[in-house]
Design an enzyme around this catalytic site. Structure first.
Site, PDB file in Angstrom:
ATOM      1  N   HIS A  61      22.130  28.393   8.734  1.00 29.15           N
ATOM      2  CA  HIS A  61      21.214  28.700   7.621  1.00 29.15           C
ATOM      3  C   HIS A  61      21.486  30.091   7.047  1.00 29.15           C
ATOM      4  CE1 HIS A  61      16.760  28.219   6.194  1.00 29.15           C
ATOM      5  NE2 HIS A  61      17.503  28.805   5.282  1.00 29.15           N
ATOM      6  N   HIS A  63      22.240  32.243   3.243  1.00 34.02           N
ATOM      7  CA  HIS A  63      22.288  32.264   1.774  1.00 34.02           C
ATOM      8  C   HIS A  63      23.400  33.217   1.354  1.00 34.02           C
ATOM      9  CE1 HIS A  63      18.519  29.989   1.231  1.00 34.02           C
ATOM     10  NE2 HIS A  63      18.194  30.540   2.388  1.00 34.02           N
ATOM     11  N   LEU A  64      24.479  32.649   0.799  1.00 35.29           N
ATOM     12  CA  LEU A  64      25.617  33.490   0.392  1.00 35.29           C
ATOM     13  C   LEU A  64      25.533  33.906  -1.075  1.00 35.29           C
ATOM     14  CD1 LEU A  64      28.687  31.970   2.281  1.00 35.29           C
ATOM     15  CD2 LEU A  64      27.439  34.071   2.774  1.00 35.29           C
ATOM     16  N   ARG A  65      24.632  33.267  -1.819  1.00 39.98           N
ATOM     17  CA  ARG A  65      24.280  33.692  -3.197  1.00 39.98           C
ATOM     18  C   ARG A  65      25.346  33.467  -4.253  1.00 39.98           C
ATOM     19  NH1 ARG A  65      19.128  33.410  -1.906  1.00 39.98           N
ATOM     20  NH2 ARG A  65      18.266  35.243  -0.882  1.00 39.98           N
ATOM     21  N   ASP A 155      16.473  23.490   0.420  1.00 39.14           N
ATOM     22  CA  ASP A 155      15.861  24.689   1.009  1.00 39.14           C
ATOM     23  C   ASP A 155      15.331  25.583  -0.098  1.00 39.14           C
ATOM     24  OD1 ASP A 155      15.148  26.682   2.873  1.00 39.14           O
ATOM     25  OD2 ASP A 155      17.041  27.714   2.575  1.00 39.14           O
ATOM     26  N   HIS A 182      13.244  22.625   4.395  1.00 42.30           N
ATOM     27  CA  HIS A 182      12.251  23.710   4.401  1.00 42.30           C
ATOM     28  C   HIS A 182      10.933  22.995   4.118  1.00 42.30           C
ATOM     29  CE1 HIS A 182      10.694  27.686   2.539  1.00 42.30           C
ATOM     30  NE2 HIS A 182       9.748  26.794   2.339  1.00 42.30           N
ATOM     31  N   ASP A 308      18.534  32.291   8.535  1.00 42.54           N
ATOM     32  CA  ASP A 308      17.975  32.303   7.172  1.00 42.54           C
ATOM     33  C   ASP A 308      18.305  33.640   6.491  1.00 42.54           C
ATOM     34  OD1 ASP A 308      16.766  31.533   4.835  1.00 42.54           O
ATOM     35  OD2 ASP A 308      14.724  31.570   5.595  1.00 42.54           O
ATOM     36  N   PHE A 326      10.978  36.232  -1.597  1.00 44.20           N
ATOM     37  CA  PHE A 326      10.953  35.987  -0.155  1.00 44.20           C
ATOM     38  C   PHE A 326      12.350  36.209   0.427  1.00 44.20           C
ATOM     39  CE2 PHE A 326       7.546  33.029  -1.595  1.00 44.20           C
ATOM     40  CZ  PHE A 326       6.529  33.413  -0.737  1.00 44.20           C
ATOM     41  N   GLY A 327      12.423  36.690   1.655  1.00 45.44           N
ATOM     42  CA  GLY A 327      13.704  36.676   2.357  1.00 45.44           C
ATOM     43  C   GLY A 327      14.114  38.009   2.937  1.00 45.44           C
TER      44      GLY A 327
END
Ligand code: DOR
Ligand code: ZN
Length: 439
Positions: A61, A63-65, A155, A182, A308, A326-327
Site C-alpha cells: 500500500h 502512493h507514488l503519485r 482506495d 478502503h 499507506d 489526509f495522509g
C-alpha cells in the site's frame, strides 16, 4: 559477481528458517542460504553479525503519485524511499491523475520503475477498480490484468453502491484478481477529519465514526463470501473491523487484511492538536482499538503490515486541520516503528515480524517476492536489518519528497541497513562499515 552476507540471523518465513549463518548472492541471484561454500571467493563481503538477513520487504500500500502529482512524490523518489526503508517490492495505488484505469498507464509505471534510477525496486501497480475511480462501473479489468496489475482498488474513493461493488467482485473473481478496499461509508464519515470521540469533541473537529469503517468492512466481507472474490481490507483501524474480519475468515471468506504502523503505535490522544501530520484516513483511533489491533496482530487475524505511504507537499499540509489532505509518509519509518512497537514489546517474534512485512504480503497479491529460496524471485531481494540500533528519525533527511510524518524527532530501535535488489545495493549511512570507512 559474488556478494556474501556473513554471520547474520537469517530469518526466512517462507521456509520457517531462523538460524545464524551466511547468504551468498551470485550474479544478482540468491545462491546459498545458511552456509556458503567458498566465502573467500566473494567480491564483496558484509559482516552481518548481530543483524537480521531477511527477504526484501514488501509493501502492499504505497502512493507514488505519478502520473499527475509528481510534486508530492515521483516513482523515482518513492522507490528510493522504499529502498531506504528496506522494501524491495511495493504496490502503488491508482489514485493518480489520471487514475490507473488504462493499460497505457500501467505500461508507464512499469517502464518508469524499471529505469536505473529506481534502484531495482519492483513496483507492482494496483489498477483502478472502477472507471475513473468514480464508483459507477468496473474498469476494463481484463486489459489491466494483462498489462500487469496485481490487484484492483478504489482506495481513497470507497465504492458506496453495494451493487457496483458486487459486480466488481464478480468480475475480479473470474479474473482471479484480488480486490483491495478502503472501507468507509461516506454518508457517515464524509466531512470529518479525525476519529469521532472525546478528543474530536474537545478540539471541536468533525469526527469520523468507527461505524463508517465497520459497515463497509462487513459489507465487503459478505460480498467476498458470496462471490468468493479474494478481498484484501486496507488499513484496518477499529476493534469492530477486527472482529468482523475474524468472523468472515471463520465463515470461509477469502479475506485478508493489513494494518498501518501508525494505527498500532499512535492513538487520537497522542495527536498534537491541529498538527496535520496526524491527519490520515482512516484516522488514529482510541486505546481500545489499538489494544484489540495489537491482539489481532499477535494472533494472526491481521495478516500483514503496510504503510499507506501518502506523501503530500508542505504547502498542501500547511492548512487548517479540516482543509488539509489526509495522509502521512511511511516507507522510511515502517521498520523502526514495527520493531519498536511490536517486536521489542513481544507482540511478534523476529520471524513473525518478517512474515508480516515480507512473506505474507507477497502471498496476498501473489508476488514473486518474500522469500530467500534461490530462483523464487526474479533477482535476489534481500534486506539486512539491525534490530538493536537506536536512531532518531529526521524527516528532513529522507528520500521521499513528502515530509508529512508524525514521527519527526521520534527515537526507534531497529533500522534497515542494507537493501539488495538484483545488482543494486542501498547502504544506510549508519552501516558500521561505512562509519569505519569514514573514520
Ligand atoms: O491517509 C490517506 N491518504 N488515506 C487515503 O484514503 C488516501 C491517501 C492519499 O492518497 O493521500
Ligand atoms: Zn491509501
Amino acid at each position: 559477481m559474488k556478494i556474501v552476507l556473513k554471520n547474520g540471523r537469517i530469518l526466512d518465513p517462507s521456509q520457517d528458517l531462523d538460524m545464524v549463518g551466511d547468504v551468498s548472492i551470485v550474479n544478482d541471484q540468491i545462491a546459498e542460504v545458511g552456509r556458503v561454500s567458498s566465502p573467500e571467493d566473494a567480491d564483496e563481503t558484509y559482516d552481518c553479525t548481530g543483524m537480521w538477513i531477511t527477504p526484501g520487504l514488501v509493501d502492499l500500500h504505497v502512493h507514488l503519485r505519478e502520473p499527475g502529482f509528481s510534486h508530492k512524490e515521483s516513482i523515482i523518489t518513492g522507490t528510493q524511499a522504499a529502498a531506504a526503508g528496506g522494501f524491495t517490492t511495493i504496490c502503488c495505488m491508482p489514485n493518480t491523475s489520471p487514475p490507473l484505469d488504462d493499460p497505457a498507464l500501467i505500461d508507464f509505471i512499469l517502464d518508469r520503475s524499471a529505469s536505473p534510477e529506481a534502484g531495482g525496486i519492483f513496483v507492482a501497480p494496483i489498477g483502478a477498480l472502477t472507471k475513473g475511480m468514480k464508483g459507477e462501473r468496473p474498469s476494463d479489468l481484463a486489459s489491466l490484468r494483462r498489462a500487469g496489475i496485481v490487484a484492483a482498488s478504489d482506495d481513497a474513493f470507497p465504492i458506496q453502491d453495494a451493487q457496483v461493488m458486487l459486480r466488481c467482485m464478480e468480475l475480479c473473481r473470474q479474473l482471479d484478481l484480488p480486490v483491495a478496499t478502503h472501507c468507509e461509508d461516506l454518508s457517515l464519515a464524509g466531512g470529518g477529519s479525525m476519529n469521532e470521540g472525546s478528543v474530536s469533541a474537545v478540539l471541536g473537529l468533525k469526527g469520523m465514526p468507527r461505524t463508517a469503517e465497520e459497515i463497509q468492512v462487513a459489507r465487503n466481507c459478505m460480498l467476498s463470501l458470496e462471490t468468493l472474490c479474494p478481498l484484501h481490507i486496507l488499513h484496518v483501524s477499529t476493534w469492530g473491523s477486527v472482529e468482523i474480519i475474524k468472523q468472515a475468515k471463520y465463515l470461509g471468506a477469502p479475506v485478508t487484511c493489513e494494518v498501518c504502523p501508525h494505527h498500532f503505535s499512535l492513538i487520537d490522544e497522542d495527536m498534537i492538536p491541529f498538527d496535520t501530520n496526524y491527519k490520515m484516513n482512516p484516522p488514529l483511533r482510541t486505546k481500545v482499538d489499538q489494544d484489540l489491533i495489537l491482539q489481532a496482530i499477535e494472533e494472526g487475524t491481521i495478516d500483514c503490515i503496510a504503510t499507506d505511504h501518502a506523501p503530500h507537499a508542505a504547502h498542501e499540509k500547511d492548512r487548517t486541520f479540516d482543509e488539509a489532505p489526509f495522509g502521512i509518509v511511511g516507507l522510511e519509518t515502517a521498520v523502526g516503528v514495527t520493531l519498536t512497537h511490536l517486536t521489542h514489546k513481544g507482540v511478534l517474534s523476529p520471524l513473525e515480524t518478517i512474515r508480516r512485512l515480507s512473506t505474507r504480503p507477497a502471498e496476498i497479491f501473489r508476488l514473486d517476492a518474500g522469500t530467500l529460496k534461490p530462483g523464487r524471485t526474479p533477482v535476489a531481494q534481500v534486506t539486512v536489518i539491525d534490530p538493536a540500533i537506536e536512531w532518531t528519525f529526521d524527516v528532513n533527511k529522507t528520500f521521499s519528497k513528502g515530509k508529512n510524518s508524525p514521527y519527526h524527532g521520534a527515537t526507534f530501535r531497529g533500522k534497515p541497513m542494507l537493501t539488495f535488489s538484483g545488482g543494486e545495493v542501498y547502504c544506510d549511512a549508519l552501516w558500521p562499515q561505512r562509519i569505519a570507512m569514514m573514520a
